[in-house]
Design an enzyme around this catalytic site. Structure first.
Site, PDB file in Angstrom:
ATOM      1  N   PRO A  73      19.084   8.587   7.414  1.00 20.94           N
ATOM      2  CA  PRO A  73      18.929   7.232   6.786  1.00 20.94           C
ATOM      3  C   PRO A  73      20.380   6.784   6.314  1.00 20.94           C
ATOM      4  O   PRO A  73      20.307   6.381   5.026  1.00 20.94           O
ATOM      5  CB  PRO A  73      18.018   7.537   5.725  1.00 20.94           C
ATOM      6  CG  PRO A  73      18.228   9.054   5.236  1.00 20.94           C
ATOM      7  CD  PRO A  73      18.649   9.652   6.551  1.00 20.94           C
ATOM      8  N   CYS A  74      21.044   6.179   7.221  1.00 20.66           N
ATOM      9  CA  CYS A  74      22.336   5.715   6.979  1.00 20.66           C
ATOM     10  C   CYS A  74      22.028   4.508   6.130  1.00 20.66           C
ATOM     11  O   CYS A  74      23.127   3.928   5.729  1.00 20.66           O
ATOM     12  CB  CYS A  74      23.234   5.618   7.877  1.00 20.66           C
ATOM     13  SG  CYS A  74      22.497   4.668   9.475  1.00 20.66           S
TER      14      CYS A  74
END
Length: 173
Positions: free
Chosen positions: A126-127
């Site tokens: 989950p950048c």
């Protein structure tokens, strides 16, 4: 013709509330998940792994607490993998700045930002939970003149319960 050729790169293109994601598979694993511009047409999964990925992406869109369990190809440099592992440790509803992650990893913000940009598996890694110190940051590219990528980041953070205030009031991992 070009859009059709681009679509052929993926074993599935799923239309989700956040936007479109291309799923590329290779040797029974996910080789890449890719945020796609709105002009892409949906494409039904062409193999079992793509079907699993589409199913899990839809589950996540229904439930922000959904935990992905996808067979991912091993990609990235050792540093990128360290950054991605740190990103995975950011809880849902929380964000960290590039600088905070860099400090935690003994690096610099620009290197962390480059590793975020090299993420082959967005949403799963989950950048979107990594932001600039002054706001959203990231998710901006020269080939995104209409800002669909920032729209995706905003949707993901809202879906996970992050508030604009919280984006600017983060603490170290």
């Amino acid at each position: 013709m070009k859009i059709q050729q681009e679509t052929q790169l993926f074993q599935a293109v799923v239309d989700l509330p956040l936007g479109k994601i291309g799923v590329r598979t290779e040797a029974g694993k996910i080789a890449e998940l890719c945020y796609l511009p709105p002009h892409f047409d949906a494409k039904a999964p062409q193999d079992a792994v793509a079907e699993i990925a589409v199913h899990q992406l839809r589950r996540y869109c229904d439930d922000a607490d959904y935990v992905f369990d996808l067979p991912l190809c091993t990609v990235g440099t050792p540093f990128q993998q360290r950054v991605w592992d740190a990103i995975r440790s950011i809880p849902r509803g929380s964000v960290r700045t590039y600088g905070e992650l860099a400090s935690h990893l003994g690096s610099v913000p620009r290197a962390v930002g480059q590793a975020c940009g090299a993420n082959w598996f967005p949403v799963v890694i989950p950048c979107h939970r990594v932001t600039a110190a002054t706001g959203l940051g990231g998710f901006s590219r020269s080939d995104d003149p209409n800002g669909y990528l920032l729209g995706i980041k905003r949707w993901l953070l809202a879906h996970e319960g992050s508030s604009e205030y919280a984006w600017q009031q983060t603490t170290l991992l």
